[in-house]
Design a protein around this motif. Sequence first.
Motif, PDB file in Angstrom:
ATOM      1  N   LYS A 160      18.092  62.240 -19.363  1.00 60.84           N
ATOM      2  CA  LYS A 160      16.670  61.997 -19.194  1.00 60.84           C
ATOM      3  C   LYS A 160      16.432  60.491 -19.112  1.00 60.84           C
ATOM      4  CE  LYS A 160      14.837  66.084 -21.647  1.00 60.84           C
ATOM      5  NZ  LYS A 160      13.757  66.496 -20.710  1.00 60.84           N
ATOM      6  N   PHE A 161      15.515  60.081 -18.243  1.00 65.10           N
ATOM      7  CA  PHE A 161      15.252  58.667 -18.023  1.00 65.10           C
ATOM      8  C   PHE A 161      13.763  58.390 -18.250  1.00 65.10           C
ATOM      9  CE2 PHE A 161      18.909  59.987 -15.621  1.00 65.10           C
ATOM     10  CZ  PHE A 161      19.839  58.995 -15.852  1.00 65.10           C
ATOM     11  N   PHE A 162      13.476  57.465 -19.163  1.00 63.23           N
ATOM     12  CA  PHE A 162      12.112  57.125 -19.538  1.00 63.23           C
ATOM     13  C   PHE A 162      11.847  55.653 -19.239  1.00 63.23           C
ATOM     14  CE2 PHE A 162      13.662  60.490 -22.264  1.00 63.23           C
ATOM     15  CZ  PHE A 162      12.594  61.369 -22.409  1.00 63.23           C
ATOM     16  N   ASP A 163      10.561  55.310 -19.010  1.00 55.05           N
ATOM     17  CA  ASP A 163      10.220  53.901 -18.946  1.00 55.05           C
ATOM     18  C   ASP A 163      10.080  53.377 -20.370  1.00 55.05           C
ATOM     19  OD1 ASP A 163       7.722  54.699 -19.855  1.00 55.05           O
ATOM     20  OD2 ASP A 163       6.745  54.488 -17.917  1.00 55.05           O
ATOM     21  N   LEU A 164       9.788  52.078 -20.507  1.00 49.23           N
ATOM     22  CA  LEU A 164       9.800  51.453 -21.830  1.00 49.23           C
ATOM     23  C   LEU A 164       8.661  51.929 -22.730  1.00 49.23           C
ATOM     24  CD1 LEU A 164      10.891  47.771 -21.113  1.00 49.23           C
ATOM     25  CD2 LEU A 164      12.283  49.741 -21.773  1.00 49.23           C
ATOM     26  N   LYS A 165       7.640  52.533 -22.155  1.00 50.96           N
ATOM     27  CA  LYS A 165       6.573  53.063 -23.000  1.00 50.96           C
ATOM     28  C   LYS A 165       6.803  54.527 -23.352  1.00 50.96           C
ATOM     29  CE  LYS A 165       3.504  53.548 -18.983  1.00 50.96           C
ATOM     30  NZ  LYS A 165       4.162  52.547 -18.115  1.00 50.96           N
ATOM     31  N   GLY A 166       7.978  55.060 -22.942  1.00 47.33           N
ATOM     32  CA  GLY A 166       8.347  56.408 -23.335  1.00 47.33           C
ATOM     33  C   GLY A 166       7.885  57.491 -22.405  1.00 47.33           C
ATOM     34  N   ARG A 167       7.498  57.142 -21.186  1.00 50.78           N
ATOM     35  CA  ARG A 167       7.062  58.146 -20.220  1.00 50.78           C
ATOM     36  C   ARG A 167       8.246  58.589 -19.362  1.00 50.78           C
ATOM     37  NH1 ARG A 167       1.637  56.687 -17.530  1.00 50.78           N
ATOM     38  NH2 ARG A 167       1.075  57.010 -19.720  1.00 50.78           N
ATOM     39  N   LEU A 168       8.438  59.890 -19.255  1.00 51.96           N
ATOM     40  CA  LEU A 168       9.570  60.429 -18.497  1.00 51.96           C
ATOM     41  C   LEU A 168       9.451  60.071 -17.028  1.00 51.96           C
ATOM     42  CD1 LEU A 168      12.136  62.268 -18.587  1.00 51.96           C
ATOM     43  CD2 LEU A 168      10.610  64.185 -18.045  1.00 51.96           C
ATOM     44  N   LEU A 169      10.552  59.572 -16.448  1.00 47.13           N
ATOM     45  CA  LEU A 169      10.607  59.256 -15.027  1.00 47.13           C
ATOM     46  C   LEU A 169      11.267  60.388 -14.248  1.00 47.13           C
ATOM     47  CD1 LEU A 169      11.755  55.532 -15.346  1.00 47.13           C
ATOM     48  CD2 LEU A 169       9.451  56.364 -14.809  1.00 47.13           C
ATOM     49  N   TYR A 170      12.453  60.780 -14.660  1.00 46.50           N
ATOM     50  CA  TYR A 170      13.145  61.921 -14.054  1.00 46.50           C
ATOM     51  C   TYR A 170      14.268  62.351 -14.972  1.00 46.50           C
ATOM     52  CZ  TYR A 170      17.088  58.952 -12.552  1.00 46.50           C
ATOM     53  OH  TYR A 170      18.171  58.121 -12.531  1.00 46.50           O
ATOM     54  N   GLN A 171      14.866  63.497 -14.672  1.00 45.10           N
ATOM     55  CA  GLN A 171      16.014  63.977 -15.431  1.00 45.10           C
ATOM     56  C   GLN A 171      16.963  64.692 -14.484  1.00 45.10           C
ATOM     57  OE1 GLN A 171      13.997  66.620 -18.251  1.00 45.10           O
ATOM     58  NE2 GLN A 171      14.757  68.409 -17.128  1.00 45.10           N
ATOM     59  N   VAL A 172      18.242  64.706 -14.843  1.00 50.05           N
ATOM     60  CA  VAL A 172      19.256  65.342 -14.013  1.00 50.05           C
ATOM     61  C   VAL A 172      20.317  65.951 -14.921  1.00 50.05           C
ATOM     62  CG1 VAL A 172      20.522  63.165 -13.760  1.00 50.05           C
ATOM     63  CG2 VAL A 172      20.858  64.990 -12.088  1.00 50.05           C
ATOM     64  N   SER A 173      20.807  67.122 -14.555  1.00 54.45           N
ATOM     65  CA  SER A 173      21.849  67.776 -15.344  1.00 54.45           C
ATOM     66  C   SER A 173      23.106  67.938 -14.509  1.00 54.45           C
ATOM     67  CB  SER A 173      21.378  69.146 -15.851  1.00 54.45           C
ATOM     68  OG  SER A 173      21.123  70.026 -14.777  1.00 54.45           O
ATOM     69  N   TYR A 174      24.252  67.803 -15.174  1.00 57.60           N
ATOM     70  CA  TYR A 174      25.562  67.926 -14.534  1.00 57.60           C
ATOM     71  C   TYR A 174      26.370  69.031 -15.207  1.00 57.60           C
ATOM     72  CZ  TYR A 174      25.285  63.538 -11.888  1.00 57.60           C
ATOM     73  OH  TYR A 174      24.944  62.547 -11.009  1.00 57.60           O
ATOM     74  N   LYS A 175      27.116  69.763 -14.400  1.00 53.33           N
ATOM     75  CA  LYS A 175      28.094  70.716 -14.907  1.00 53.33           C
ATOM     76  C   LYS A 175      29.297  70.690 -13.986  1.00 53.33           C
ATOM     77  CE  LYS A 175      28.835  75.504 -16.356  1.00 53.33           C
ATOM     78  NZ  LYS A 175      28.245  76.865 -16.464  1.00 53.33           N
ATOM     79  N   ASP A 176      30.491  70.560 -14.565  1.00 53.85           N
ATOM     80  CA  ASP A 176      31.711  70.422 -13.778  1.00 53.85           C
ATOM     81  C   ASP A 176      31.585  69.269 -12.783  1.00 53.85           C
ATOM     82  OD1 ASP A 176      32.786  72.631 -15.109  1.00 53.85           O
ATOM     83  OD2 ASP A 176      31.961  74.026 -13.648  1.00 53.85           O
ATOM     84  N   LYS A 177      30.931  68.187 -13.239  1.00 52.20           N
ATOM     85  CA  LYS A 177      30.753  66.966 -12.462  1.00 52.20           C
ATOM     86  C   LYS A 177      29.915  67.179 -11.199  1.00 52.20           C
ATOM     87  CE  LYS A 177      35.146  65.148 -14.148  1.00 52.20           C
ATOM     88  NZ  LYS A 177      36.469  64.577 -13.803  1.00 52.20           N
ATOM     89  N   LYS A 178      29.102  68.227 -11.181  1.00 47.28           N
ATOM     90  CA  LYS A 178      28.182  68.496 -10.078  1.00 47.28           C
ATOM     91  C   LYS A 178      26.758  68.564 -10.616  1.00 47.28           C
ATOM     92  CE  LYS A 178      31.458  71.151  -7.237  1.00 47.28           C
ATOM     93  NZ  LYS A 178      31.713  72.459  -6.576  1.00 47.28           N
ATOM     94  N   ILE A 179      25.798  68.114  -9.812  1.00 50.11           N
ATOM     95  CA  ILE A 179      24.403  68.193 -10.217  1.00 50.11           C
ATOM     96  C   ILE A 179      23.939  69.635 -10.155  1.00 50.11           C
ATOM     97  CG2 ILE A 179      22.047  67.510  -9.623  1.00 50.11           C
ATOM     98  CD1 ILE A 179      23.126  64.882  -8.604  1.00 50.11           C
ATOM     99  N   THR A 180      23.415  70.128 -11.260  1.00 43.41           N
ATOM    100  CA  THR A 180      22.917  71.510 -11.305  1.00 43.41           C
ATOM    101  C   THR A 180      21.398  71.574 -11.310  1.00 43.41           C
ATOM    102  OG1 THR A 180      23.098  71.509 -13.724  1.00 43.41           O
ATOM    103  CG2 THR A 180      24.974  72.361 -12.467  1.00 43.41           C
ATOM    104  N   SER A 181      20.721  70.478 -11.682  1.00 41.20           N
ATOM    105  CA  SER A 181      19.258  70.455 -11.612  1.00 41.20           C
ATOM    106  C   SER A 181      18.770  69.022 -11.547  1.00 41.20           C
ATOM    107  CB  SER A 181      18.639  71.164 -12.816  1.00 41.20           C
ATOM    108  OG  SER A 181      18.790  70.407 -13.992  1.00 41.20           O
ATOM    109  N   TYR A 182      17.606  68.872 -10.939  1.00 40.66           N
ATOM    110  CA  TYR A 182      16.958  67.568 -10.861  1.00 40.66           C
ATOM    111  C   TYR A 182      15.475  67.779 -11.099  1.00 40.66           C
ATOM    112  CZ  TYR A 182      14.813  63.374  -8.929  1.00 40.66           C
ATOM    113  OH  TYR A 182      14.059  62.253  -8.769  1.00 40.66           O
TER     114      TYR A 182
END
Length: 404
Positions: A160-182
């Motif tokens: 999960k990636f947030f800005d400095l005020k704690g607001r979510l920018l985006y998130q990404v999940s990996y399984k077996d070194k492949k992206i499974t969700s964005y």
Amino acid sequence: MKISIRTLLLAFFAILIFSYGCKKYDVADKDLLTAKTVSPLVAKAEMTSWIDRHVATSQAETQSYHLLKQNLNYEAAHVQKRKNGEDVLVIPVNDAIREKLKLNANYALKVITVKKNGKPRWSMIIAFLAGDGKTKSTLNNNSIQGIVNNERLEEDGLYKFFDLKGRLLYQVSYKDKKITSYGAVQAKDKRNGKDKVMSTNGSGTGNSTKMLLPEQEDCTEYYLVTTYYDQYGNPEYQTWEYLFTLCKDGNGGGGGGGGGGTPPEDPIDVEMTQEFSFPVAYTSFRPEDYRLPEGALSATPEGTPLTYDCKVSVTFASSTRKIHGVQAYPLVIHPANETYLHPEYGRIVRNVTPFSQSHNASYAGQKVSAYWTSIVNFRWAYLDRNSLPNTDDLDFNHSTSFIF
């Protein structure tokens, strides 16, 4: 001089333990090959000054910035290098920030700050949860290198990636070194008074409980829109999760959404371009002495194997990874010209030229697709036999897709 067996055994075990300790140190130290320690006082002064340059547009944002400054582990700060030579300041985050972001205790959190010419350029809070969701996670330096260089990540789990005020920018999940969700945060305007809603706690923490707002206010709802992919990179389904609502009053202020300044070179509006190369190497050839690719037929190869290089570029926002455009480049074959020595026929010159090319790239969400077609012309001649050039044409087709 006599040495007792007991002394020899003690010396042997001492060497063994020392050797084992060195090996353990080497393994642990591999992750720090690109890292350099930094003075806690320097890290604190630099990070505090950088956070202070971010202009808060509400009391809640002011409190968020203050909380972050007070909860960075400056004692464990270090600096890494990006592949483009920029410095990356990495600082672990204390539990108070994890609790503010409503993340469970197994998340690992760090703040990264990318610096250009010694000055901070952009920052993000990175939260990582290991693949099983139950293990206490560690965000290692190799993963940080993958993140700042926009590369595939080796460590499976949810990022999960947030800005400095704690607001979510985006998130990404990996399984077996492949992206499974964005998942990315998307805005949805509510201009009909009946539809205007906001979270009841007003904190933007992801609570989906809502209440109606006065009709004169313009409000924007924010959702986490997550796309899930199968093992082949095809979208399977999409979810919308309500996060928070920001409102403006008639004068364009209030509610945390009324404007305000941003630090110089804020990454939200900075686009980057990354190129991907997909080399197609032929290992099977026609049974002639020159190297022509031909599916199932094979012969003892001569010369250098041909590589067909297919390249596509992706232009995206650096902090959200939202794709703004893609482009496929013409097919390139190398080596295009080569003279080599055949054991029976002597010197042979070979020239390879693609023509009648067609190529295209497109994207849908985070999935990029591209294809290349071409007619490949081969010319070759036996220099030691003074023969006339021979020619042949072959069709080339290649396609690829990937989740960015």
